[in-house]
Enzyme design. Structure first.
Site, PDB file in Angstrom:
ATOM      1  N   ARG A   1      -1.921   9.091   8.977  1.00  0.00           N
ATOM      2  CA  ARG A   1      -1.716   7.670   9.273  1.00  0.00           C
ATOM      3  C   ARG A   1      -1.225   6.912   8.046  1.00  0.00           C
ATOM      4  O   ARG A   1      -1.754   7.067   6.941  1.00  0.00           O
ATOM      5  CB  ARG A   1      -3.030   7.056   9.745  1.00  0.00           C
ATOM      6  CG  ARG A   1      -2.990   5.557   9.907  1.00  0.00           C
ATOM      7  CD  ARG A   1      -4.279   5.041  10.481  1.00  0.00           C
ATOM      8  NE  ARG A   1      -5.395   5.196   9.589  1.00  0.00           N
ATOM      9  CZ  ARG A   1      -5.781   4.295   8.696  1.00  0.00           C
ATOM     10  NH1 ARG A   1      -5.120   3.161   8.556  1.00  0.00           N
ATOM     11  NH2 ARG A   1      -6.834   4.505   7.942  1.00  0.00           N
TER      12      ARG A   1
ATOM     13  N   HIS B   1      -9.372   9.857   2.286  1.00  0.00           N
ATOM     14  CA  HIS B   1      -8.894   8.799   1.379  1.00  0.00           C
ATOM     15  C   HIS B   1      -9.108   9.275  -0.052  1.00  0.00           C
ATOM     16  O   HIS B   1     -10.176   9.806  -0.376  1.00  0.00           O
ATOM     17  CB  HIS B   1      -9.659   7.501   1.640  1.00  0.00           C
ATOM     18  CG  HIS B   1      -8.970   6.281   1.118  1.00  0.00           C
ATOM     19  ND1 HIS B   1      -8.802   6.037  -0.232  1.00  0.00           N
ATOM     20  CD2 HIS B   1      -8.402   5.232   1.752  1.00  0.00           C
ATOM     21  CE1 HIS B   1      -8.164   4.880  -0.385  1.00  0.00           C
ATOM     22  NE2 HIS B   1      -7.901   4.376   0.807  1.00  0.00           N
TER      23      HIS B   1
ATOM     24  N   GLU C   1       0.849  -1.199   0.000  1.00  0.00           N
ATOM     25  CA  GLU C   1       0.000   0.000   0.000  1.00  0.00           C
ATOM     26  C   GLU C   1       0.874   1.236   0.000  1.00  0.00           C
ATOM     27  O   GLU C   1       2.094   1.156   0.230  1.00  0.00           O
ATOM     28  CB  GLU C   1      -0.962  -0.038   1.194  1.00  0.00           C
ATOM     29  CG  GLU C   1      -2.042  -1.093   0.998  1.00  0.00           C
ATOM     30  CD  GLU C   1      -3.060  -1.172   2.104  1.00  0.00           C
ATOM     31  OE1 GLU C   1      -3.208  -0.198   2.859  1.00  0.00           O
ATOM     32  OE2 GLU C   1      -3.701  -2.228   2.220  1.00  0.00           O
TER      33      GLU C   1
ATOM     34  N   ARG D   1      -1.616   9.284   1.309  1.00  0.00           N
ATOM     35  CA  ARG D   1      -3.013   9.574   0.942  1.00  0.00           C
ATOM     36  C   ARG D   1      -3.340  11.044   0.820  1.00  0.00           C
ATOM     37  O   ARG D   1      -4.092  11.450  -0.065  1.00  0.00           O
ATOM     38  CB  ARG D   1      -3.925   8.997   2.023  1.00  0.00           C
ATOM     39  CG  ARG D   1      -4.034   7.559   1.896  1.00  0.00           C
ATOM     40  CD  ARG D   1      -4.882   7.007   2.973  1.00  0.00           C
ATOM     41  NE  ARG D   1      -4.767   5.571   2.821  1.00  0.00           N
ATOM     42  CZ  ARG D   1      -5.246   4.688   3.644  1.00  0.00           C
ATOM     43  NH1 ARG D   1      -5.899   5.095   4.708  1.00  0.00           N
ATOM     44  NH2 ARG D   1      -5.092   3.419   3.419  1.00  0.00           N
TER      45      ARG D   1
ATOM     46  N   HIS E   1     -12.021   9.675   5.904  1.00  0.00           N
ATOM     47  CA  HIS E   1     -11.782   8.245   6.112  1.00  0.00           C
ATOM     48  C   HIS E   1     -11.380   7.904   7.550  1.00  0.00           C
ATOM     49  O   HIS E   1     -11.810   6.884   8.086  1.00  0.00           O
ATOM     50  CB  HIS E   1     -10.671   7.820   5.149  1.00  0.00           C
ATOM     51  CG  HIS E   1     -10.342   6.364   5.165  1.00  0.00           C
ATOM     52  ND1 HIS E   1     -11.275   5.399   4.845  1.00  0.00           N
ATOM     53  CD2 HIS E   1      -9.194   5.704   5.465  1.00  0.00           C
ATOM     54  CE1 HIS E   1     -10.706   4.194   4.941  1.00  0.00           C
ATOM     55  NE2 HIS E   1      -9.451   4.358   5.331  1.00  0.00           N
TER      56      HIS E   1
HETATM   57  P1  FAD Z   1     -14.582   0.541  15.248  1.00  0.00           P
HETATM   58  O1  FAD Z   1     -14.183  -0.661  14.529  1.00  0.00           O
HETATM   59  O2  FAD Z   1     -15.176   1.640  14.467  1.00  0.00           O
HETATM   60  O3  FAD Z   1     -15.621   0.113  16.372  1.00  0.00           O
HETATM   61  C1  FAD Z   1     -16.312   1.084  17.125  1.00  0.00           C
HETATM   62  C2  FAD Z   1     -17.445   0.400  17.864  1.00  0.00           C
HETATM   63  O4  FAD Z   1     -18.030   1.307  18.798  1.00  0.00           O
HETATM   64  C3  FAD Z   1     -18.574  -0.062  16.973  1.00  0.00           C
HETATM   65  O5  FAD Z   1     -18.979  -1.323  17.426  1.00  0.00           O
HETATM   66  C4  FAD Z   1     -19.673   0.969  17.226  1.00  0.00           C
HETATM   67  O6  FAD Z   1     -20.970   0.487  16.999  1.00  0.00           O
HETATM   68  C5  FAD Z   1     -19.436   1.245  18.694  1.00  0.00           C
HETATM   69  N1  FAD Z   1     -19.953   2.530  19.165  1.00  0.00           N
HETATM   70  C6  FAD Z   1     -19.705   3.756  18.654  1.00  0.00           C
HETATM   71  N2  FAD Z   1     -20.352   4.686  19.390  1.00  0.00           N
HETATM   72  C7  FAD Z   1     -20.999   4.032  20.374  1.00  0.00           C
HETATM   73  C8  FAD Z   1     -21.836   4.443  21.435  1.00  0.00           C
HETATM   74  N3  FAD Z   1     -22.168   5.717  21.630  1.00  0.00           N
HETATM   75  N4  FAD Z   1     -22.343   3.501  22.271  1.00  0.00           N
HETATM   76  C9  FAD Z   1     -22.047   2.196  22.085  1.00  0.00           C
HETATM   77  N5  FAD Z   1     -21.265   1.748  21.083  1.00  0.00           N
HETATM   78  C10 FAD Z   1     -20.742   2.659  20.245  1.00  0.00           C
HETATM   79  N6  FAD Z   1      -7.589   0.367   8.700  1.00  0.00           N
HETATM   80  C11 FAD Z   1      -6.575  -0.490   8.482  1.00  0.00           C
HETATM   81  O7  FAD Z   1      -5.652  -0.584   9.297  1.00  0.00           O
HETATM   82  N7  FAD Z   1      -6.586  -1.279   7.367  1.00  0.00           N
HETATM   83  C12 FAD Z   1      -7.572  -1.228   6.451  1.00  0.00           C
HETATM   84  O8  FAD Z   1      -7.556  -1.968   5.473  1.00  0.00           O
HETATM   85  C13 FAD Z   1      -8.638  -0.303   6.658  1.00  0.00           C
HETATM   86  N8  FAD Z   1      -9.624  -0.195   5.740  1.00  0.00           N
HETATM   87  C14 FAD Z   1     -10.684   0.607   6.031  1.00  0.00           C
HETATM   88  C15 FAD Z   1     -11.764   0.646   5.150  1.00  0.00           C
HETATM   89  C16 FAD Z   1     -12.889   1.392   5.445  1.00  0.00           C
HETATM   90  C17 FAD Z   1     -14.047   1.435   4.488  1.00  0.00           C
HETATM   91  C18 FAD Z   1     -12.935   2.131   6.658  1.00  0.00           C
HETATM   92  C19 FAD Z   1     -14.149   2.940   7.016  1.00  0.00           C
HETATM   93  C20 FAD Z   1     -11.858   2.114   7.532  1.00  0.00           C
HETATM   94  C21 FAD Z   1     -10.730   1.357   7.227  1.00  0.00           C
HETATM   95  N9  FAD Z   1      -9.640   1.308   8.088  1.00  0.00           N
HETATM   96  C22 FAD Z   1      -8.614   0.458   7.839  1.00  0.00           C
HETATM   97  C23 FAD Z   1      -9.673   2.011   9.375  1.00  0.00           C
HETATM   98  C24 FAD Z   1     -10.041   0.981  10.462  1.00  0.00           C
HETATM   99  O9  FAD Z   1     -11.010   0.094   9.959  1.00  0.00           O
HETATM  100  C25 FAD Z   1     -10.567   1.628  11.718  1.00  0.00           C
HETATM  101  O10 FAD Z   1      -9.785   2.735  12.073  1.00  0.00           O
HETATM  102  C26 FAD Z   1     -10.544   0.623  12.858  1.00  0.00           C
HETATM  103  O11 FAD Z   1     -11.240  -0.537  12.479  1.00  0.00           O
HETATM  104  C27 FAD Z   1     -11.144   1.227  14.106  1.00  0.00           C
HETATM  105  O12 FAD Z   1     -11.314   0.213  15.057  1.00  0.00           O
HETATM  106  P2  FAD Z   1     -11.946   0.575  16.457  1.00  0.00           P
HETATM  107  O13 FAD Z   1     -12.047  -0.696  17.220  1.00  0.00           O
HETATM  108  O14 FAD Z   1     -11.224   1.695  17.063  1.00  0.00           O
HETATM  109  O15 FAD Z   1     -13.394   1.152  16.105  1.00  0.00           O
HETATM  110  C1  SIN Z   2      -7.528   0.848   2.135  1.00  0.00           C
HETATM  111  O1  SIN Z   2      -7.710  -0.358   1.973  1.00  0.00           O
HETATM  112  O2  SIN Z   2      -7.211   1.645   1.247  1.00  0.00           O
HETATM  113  C2  SIN Z   2      -7.731   1.406   3.503  1.00  0.00           C
HETATM  114  C3  SIN Z   2      -6.593   1.029   4.324  1.00  0.00           C
HETATM  115  C4  SIN Z   2      -6.533   1.870   5.555  1.00  0.00           C
HETATM  116  O3  SIN Z   2      -7.382   2.721   5.794  1.00  0.00           O
HETATM  117  O4  SIN Z   2      -5.555   1.687   6.269  1.00  0.00           O
END
Ligand code: FAD
Ligand code: SIN
Length: 516
Positions: free
Chosen positions: A369, A228, A113, A274, A334
């Site tokens: 990031r 993104h 990437e 990005r 993103h």
């Molecule tokens: P999340 O996975 O967002 O989980 C948050 C949780 O909190 C959810 O369950 C939500 O319902 C809950 N929640 C929120 N507010 C409340 C509330 N008030 N009360 C109760 N529950 C609540 N990162 C990478 O490293 N690699 C990738 O390939 C990548 N691809 C991505 C693709 C997309 C389309 C997106 C959107 C993001 C991507 N990212 C990627 C970023 C990454 O997915 C996220 O930053 C990461 O998963 C965040 O994890 P987290 O556990 O912090 O939060």
């Molecule tokens: C992507 O697959 O381009 C997203 C990866 C990331 O947010 O780290």
């Protein structure tokens, strides 16, 4: 329903689930999540999870790339933890049975990437987050000491003697309850929904950030939002992410005339970081008055369909063939680099309150990031926060930076906006390209809306729509104020009126605290 436990985890993405698994050995764990437990940013992750596991890689090299992407603001100690502990936690996932793609020898196949100097990204085709979520959820849902409460929207941190001792919540039927716990972890993820154009799902409204800010927690580096470059841009279709992994495998970004233009703006071309690619796209659109596209037509169609089935399907839904057609793309919000300030073990400025994952700001990402470092951050710092929650309470050792204090919003008799007004304002005035005039306008409007939300809060406690807007306004105001203050351009933050990096005045972290 009121509940109590030893540990409360809010959020069921990678950070919350990984933390819950470590906490279960030390007491009763309650996981509160606002929707279905599998709904999170984590579940939508495509590219994969970065870890220095390849023969040509090392934690030092991974740190170097992370720090280069972070544009002068990464915290070296946090980066060190990420890159050194990352491989151990990723191997643990492999032992637990995560189905990463493998090469002919059965070793994890590593993807490429942008801004990574080697292949480093473990993935499960183009639905890596879904696979990680499946694995973690299968363990959490069968661990006896973890109770999961879904459809439970956390609305306010409960405070006692200056410490956090749980949270108030409401479900979609409007029923309210309290969860009390000795230690609370916010793992509520990101805030992409603050902007009109976003890759994030509907749950990503920044609730944890908003709750922590309202309770007086220190919020750091919040002006740094990652846009993104390549979200699907077809009218009427969601801004589905077209993973950077596509470019890692050779996809090109083309203008209307079919020219690969990014290298004209950025020497690293399509695989520049990005923020650079996103701004190159905006400039090219301005220059030509036409759209830009992602193209894979020069690559092997069988390989594309095998490696990127989810993206190919999303394109097909929009009437496009990923293997053949030029796919219209544009940037979209993103990821939020800033967040609740934490130390290396997830401690926040509020005693007994911890934060991990996208909601937290460890300083690991600096101003921008590196791709695929976020899942790794959630995994590593989720586990570390859990270890710290199991131990004695200590004051957080937060990194040094300037702290700016703000009075809380004063109730105002204006109308609470609908969410689209907030998201539209943020996209137009505090988005990818920012300037003083539009930011001042945004701050003034958001302050009025924050006052309106404050006035309406007591009467609309159980109203989900109102809660959503309340979070968007609080987080939007934090972002807009911080973006107005930082008079330079760095990482994800670009000021058209201050287009240069200004290390002399701005190579520093700034945090915001709402006085309570
Ligand atoms: P999340 O996975 O967002 O989980 C948050 C949780 O909190 C959810 O369950 C939500 O319902 C809950 N929640 C929120 N507010 C409340 C509330 N008030 N009360 C109760 N529950 C609540 N990162 C990478 O490293 N690699 C990738 O390939 C990548 N691809 C991505 C693709 C997309 C389309 C997106 C959107 C993001 C991507 N990212 C990627 C970023 C990454 O997915 C996220 O930053 C990461 O998963 C965040 O994890 P987290 O556990 O912090 O939060
Ligand atoms: C992507 O697959 O381009 C997203 C990866 C990331 O947010 O780290």
């Amino acid at each position: 329903m009121n509940l109590s436990g030893d540990f409360l985890v809010i959020g069921s993405g990678i950070a919350g689930l990984r933390a819950a698994l470590s906490l279960a050995g030390a007491g009763e764990v309650i996981v509160l999540t606002k929707a279905d437990p599998r709904e999170s940013n984590t579940g939508y992750a495509q590219g994969g999870i970065a870890a220095a596991l390849g023969p040509d890689d090392s934690p030092e090299l991974h740190a170097r790339d992370t720090i280069a992407a972070g544009d002068g603001l990464c915290e070296p100690a946090a980066v060190d933890v990420l890159v050194r502990e990352g491989p151990r936690y990723v191997r643990e996932l492999i032992e637990w049975g995560v189905a990463f793609d493998v090469d002919a020898e059965g070793r994890p196949a590593l993807g490429r990437e942008a801004a990574h100097s080697v292949r480093r990204v473990l993935h499960a085709r183009d639905a890596s987050g879904r696979e990680l979520g499946r694995l973690l959820w299968s363990r959490v849902s069968t661990t006896p000491r973890i109770k999961v409460l879904d459809d439970a929207l956390a609305t306010q941190l409960l405070m006692s003697g200056g410490c956090c001792d749980g949270v108030a919540y409401v479900n979609t039927r409007g029923e309210q309850g309290l969860v009390r716990a000795g230690r609370t972890l916010l793992a509520t993820g990101g805030a992409g929904q603050v902007f009109r154009e976003t890759t994030n799902p509907a749950v990503a409204t920044g609730d944890g950030l908003a709750m922590a800010a309202r309770a007086g927690a220190s919020i750091g580096d919040i002006e740094f939002v990652q846009f993104h470059p390549t979200a699907l841009s077809v009218e009427g279709a969601p801004r589905f992410l077209l993973s950077e992994a596509l470019r890692g495998e050779g996809a090109r970004i083309l203008n209307e005339a079919g020219e690969a233009f990014v290298a004209r703006y950025e020497p690293a071309g399509d695989l520049a970081s990005r923020d650079l690619v996103a701004r190159a796209i905006v400039r090219e659109v301005e220059r030509t008055g036409s759209r830009v596209y992602l193209s894979m037509a020069h690559l092997d169609p069988d390989f594309i369909r095998r490696r990127f089935p989810t993206i190919a399907q999303a394109c097909a839904h929009a009437g496009l063939d990923l293997t053949r057609d030029r796919i219209p793309v544009s940037p979209a919000a993103h990821y939020v680099m800033g967040g609740i300030d934490t130390d290396l073990d997830g401690r926040t400025s509020i005693p007994h309150l911890f934060a991990a994952g996208e909601v937290a700001c460890t300083g690991v990402h600096g101003a921008n990031r590196l791709a695929s470092n976020s899942l790794l951050e959630g995994l590593v710092f989720g586990a570390r926060a859990a270890e710290a929650m199991r131990g004695p309470i200590r004051a957080a050792a937060l990194r040094h930076g300037e702290v700016v204090r703000h009075a809380p919003p004063q109730p105002e008799a204006t109308q609470v906006p609908d969410e689209f007004a907030v998201r539209d304002l943020m996209w137009r005035d505090a988005g990818l390209l920012r300037a003083r005039g539009s930011l001042e306008r945004a701050v003034a409007q958001l302050e009025r809306w924050a006052g309106a939300a404050e006035a309406a809060r007591p009467a609309r406690a159980g109203d989900h729509g109102f809660r959503r807007v309340g979070s968007l306004v609080t987080v939007g105001l934090l972002i807009a104020r911080a973006a107005l203050r930082r008079e330079e351009s760095r990482g994800g933050h670009f000021r058209t009126d201050f287009p240069a990096l200004d290390d002399l005045h701005w190579k520093r972290h700034v945090s915001d605290v709402l006085t309570t």
